[in-house]
Design an enzyme around this catalytic site. Structure first.
Site, short mmCIF file in Angstrom:
data_model
loop_
_atom_site.label_atom_id
_atom_site.label_comp_id
_atom_site.label_asym_id
_atom_site.label_seq_id
_atom_site.Cartn_x
_atom_site.Cartn_y
_atom_site.Cartn_z
N GLY A 87 0.83 -1.20 0.00
CA GLY A 87 0.00 0.00 0.00
C GLY A 87 0.86 1.25 0.00
CB THR A 135 -0.09 -5.88 -7.37
OG1 THR A 135 0.26 -4.81 -8.24
CG2 THR A 135 0.03 -7.21 -8.13
CD GLU A 183 8.40 -2.68 -5.98
OE1 GLU A 183 8.54 -1.68 -5.26
OE2 GLU A 183 7.39 -2.87 -6.67
CD GLU A 196 8.77 7.83 -18.87
OE1 GLU A 196 8.39 7.11 -17.91
OE2 GLU A 196 8.40 7.62 -20.03
C1 LIG Z 1 0.01 -3.00 -13.01
C2 LIG Z 1 0.46 -2.09 -11.89
C3 LIG Z 1 0.66 -2.62 -10.63
C4 LIG Z 1 1.04 -1.80 -9.57
N1 LIG Z 1 1.14 -2.35 -8.30
C5 LIG Z 1 1.35 -1.51 -7.23
C6 LIG Z 1 1.29 -2.03 -5.89
O1 LIG Z 1 1.08 -3.22 -5.66
N2 LIG Z 1 1.45 -1.16 -4.87
C7 LIG Z 1 1.70 0.17 -5.07
O2 LIG Z 1 1.87 0.88 -4.08
N3 LIG Z 1 1.76 0.69 -6.32
C8 LIG Z 1 1.58 -0.12 -7.40
N4 LIG Z 1 1.61 0.39 -8.69
C9 LIG Z 1 1.80 1.83 -8.85
C10 LIG Z 1 3.08 2.23 -9.54
O3 LIG Z 1 4.17 2.17 -8.66
C11 LIG Z 1 2.86 3.65 -10.10
O4 LIG Z 1 1.89 3.53 -11.14
C12 LIG Z 1 4.12 4.27 -10.64
O5 LIG Z 1 4.99 4.58 -9.60
C13 LIG Z 1 3.81 5.54 -11.47
O6 LIG Z 1 3.00 6.41 -10.74
P1 LIG Z 1 1.64 7.01 -11.36
O7 LIG Z 1 0.86 5.89 -11.94
O8 LIG Z 1 0.99 7.83 -10.31
O9 LIG Z 1 2.10 7.93 -12.56
P2 LIG Z 1 2.67 9.42 -12.46
O10 LIG Z 1 3.66 9.49 -11.35
O11 LIG Z 1 1.53 10.36 -12.43
O12 LIG Z 1 3.45 9.55 -13.83
C14 LIG Z 1 2.79 9.84 -15.06
C15 LIG Z 1 3.85 9.95 -16.16
O13 LIG Z 1 4.76 11.02 -15.85
C16 LIG Z 1 6.10 10.54 -15.82
N5 LIG Z 1 6.85 11.24 -14.75
C17 LIG Z 1 6.46 11.39 -13.46
N6 LIG Z 1 7.40 12.05 -12.77
C18 LIG Z 1 8.42 12.30 -13.61
C19 LIG Z 1 9.70 12.94 -13.49
N7 LIG Z 1 10.10 13.46 -12.31
N8 LIG Z 1 10.50 13.01 -14.58
C20 LIG Z 1 10.11 12.49 -15.78
N9 LIG Z 1 8.90 11.88 -15.97
C21 LIG Z 1 8.07 11.79 -14.91
C22 LIG Z 1 6.00 9.05 -15.54
O14 LIG Z 1 7.12 8.35 -16.03
C23 LIG Z 1 4.72 8.69 -16.28
O15 LIG Z 1 5.01 8.47 -17.65
C24 LIG Z 1 1.26 -0.42 -9.79
C25 LIG Z 1 1.09 0.11 -11.07
C26 LIG Z 1 0.69 -0.70 -12.12
C27 LIG Z 1 0.49 -0.09 -13.47
#
Ligand SMILES: Cc1cc2nc3c(=O)[nH]c(=O)nc-3n(C[C@H](O)[C@H](O)[C@H](O)COP(=O)(O)OP(=O)(O)OC[C@H]3O[C@@H](n4cnc5c(N)ncnc54)[C@H](O)[C@@H]3O)c2cc1C
Length: 391
Positions: A127, A161, A245, A378
């Protein structure tokens, strides 16, 4: 720099191979070599077999049930298991919260939770992410307020997940909203998923399946004894956990097994009256992919041979995660090409072709997530620039 295995490592590999030959059930092998995905039941059955041998948590210290293997031995075990067709053991307990509890948890937490992770009795989920906190994890808002012997927790986690199967969630919460920096004021709580106020709602991903969830926390009363380490210090623990991880997510052993499977598929599928592997365009793409994989494998081995058992592995982790996830995606893409035109058909169940379970549209769409979860590509590039290249 050259890398070669020592005679001891080679004989260890033989021991692992003998274990796989004797203990890995045939139906589990058949699933892998039949180009299908392992089921949840097969994964848990395999967990118990490996646990009975005492090999399920090789990265833990021996006194907690680890094996005392070097990082290279751990890799050899993982590689041999994957090549034999075993399912990947779920990392949440074994690789993520387990090592954090060993390093930062209380004696009571270790005594209670570690044996249950080893046996497979508890299943954990992570979480961390929230609707407004993914890459920028430190901006998380889920609030925990201390009230006597409990923390009252309110907020929302997302992308959790396999949260629908979990009975525990390791959870980052904000305990001091007035802290100067967002990284300060965050704590790590272990939350029983059966507590009143915990609600799990499915998110159906682009492949049409239920892998991830939203978890709502409404006035959840968590015993204060479930705080890991010190209050407001969890950023340190989270960085340690994410480093582990990301090494795991590079999935070097699994990547290798997938590439072998792809080669096998290309031998079996026909194109222009001969095996696909003889098609020069396809063969060139496969060779390109295998070459990039070899570079990843060697980098991984160099890193593993340079760290001491129990030492931090975070330095090269973001690089391995970045390259490993990209190679996994390319493997999926090429496997879909190998599967043929019917791979584009959405209906995998009625296709009459087992290969499409793994290498049809569903699998390909799911592979898009590899470069997002565990930290997006990224963000990994930013960390590599800063931490590894010191730019
Ligand atoms: C299938 C799946 C399983 C997952 N499982 C878990 C889980 O079990 N537990 C959990 O806690 N999380 C989980 N996640 C979450 C995952 O860690 C996040 O989706 C990930 O860290 C990206 O965050 P966000 O989705 O909020 O995207 P955002 O952070 O909003 O990013 C959006 C876009 O902007 C880009 N971006 C953001 N910041 C920057 C920067 N500083 N420089 C350049 N580019 C940038 C990113 O690369 C991305 O392309 C899961 C995600 C997926 C898709």
């Amino acid at each position: 720099m050259d890398f070669s295995f020592t005679p001891e490592e080679n004989s260890f590999r033989e021991e692992v191979r003998a274990f796989m030959a004797a203990e890995l059930p045939q139906d589990i092998r058949d699933t892998h070599f039949g180009f299908r995905r392992h089921t949840w039941e097969q994964m848990f059955r395999w967990h118990k077999i490996v646990a009975a041998k005492g090999w399920v948590a090789p990265y833990w210290p021996v006194e907690y049930g680890g094996t005392g293997w070097t990082p290279v031995q751990q890799y050899i075990f993982d590689e041999e298991a994957m090549l034999a067709g075993a399912p990947r053991l779920r990392p949440f307990g074994l690789k993520m919260i387990g090592p954090v509890l060993i390093r930062y948890g209380s004696d009571e937490q270790k005594a209670h939770f570690l044996p249950r992770i080893l046996s497979g009795e508890d299943y954990w989920c992570q979480g961390f992410s929230e609707p407004g906190a993914g890459s920028d994890l430190a901006s998380l808002k889920t609030r925990a307020v201390r009230d006597g012997d409990i923390y009252k927790v309110n907020g929302q986690k997302t992308w959790t997940t396999t949260g629908q199967h979990a009975n525990w969630m390791f959870t980052l919460v904000r305990t001091d909203p007035t802290a100067e920096k967002p990284q300060q004021g965050i704590s790590l709580l272990l939350i029983d998923m059966n507590l009143p106020g915990v609600e799990v709602r499915p998110i159906i991903t682009i492949d049409g399946d239920h892998h991830v969830n939203e978890v709502f926390l409404n006035d959840v009363e968590v015993p204060a004894s479930m705080l890991v380490g010190e209050e407001n210090k969890a950023w340190t623990y989270a960085k340690f956990l994410l480093g582990n991880e990301r090494v795991g997510i590079a999935n070097v052993g699994q990547n290798k097994a997938e590439l072998r499977l792809l080669r096998l598929l290309a031998l079996k599928r026909q194109r222009n009256g001969g095996p696909l592997i003889e098609d020069p365009v396809f063969a060139a793409k496969l060779a390109d992919l295998e070459t990039d994989f070899m570079a990843l494998e060697i980098t991984n081995l160099r890193m593993l041979s340079s760290i001491k058992p129990g030492g931090d592995s975070a330095e090269l982790a973001p690089f391995l995660k970045l390259r490993g996830s990209e190679i996994q995606q390319r493997t999926n893409e090429l496997a879909m090409e190998a599967a043929g035109p019917r791979a584009a058909v959405w209906e995998k169940e009625n296709s009459g072709d087992a290969v499409l379970d793994r290498y049809g549209t569903h699998g390909w769409l799911l592979s898009r997530a590899f470069t997002i979860f565990g930290g997006s590509s990224e963000v990994m590039k930013n960390i590599v620039a800063k931490q590894t290249l010191r730019l």
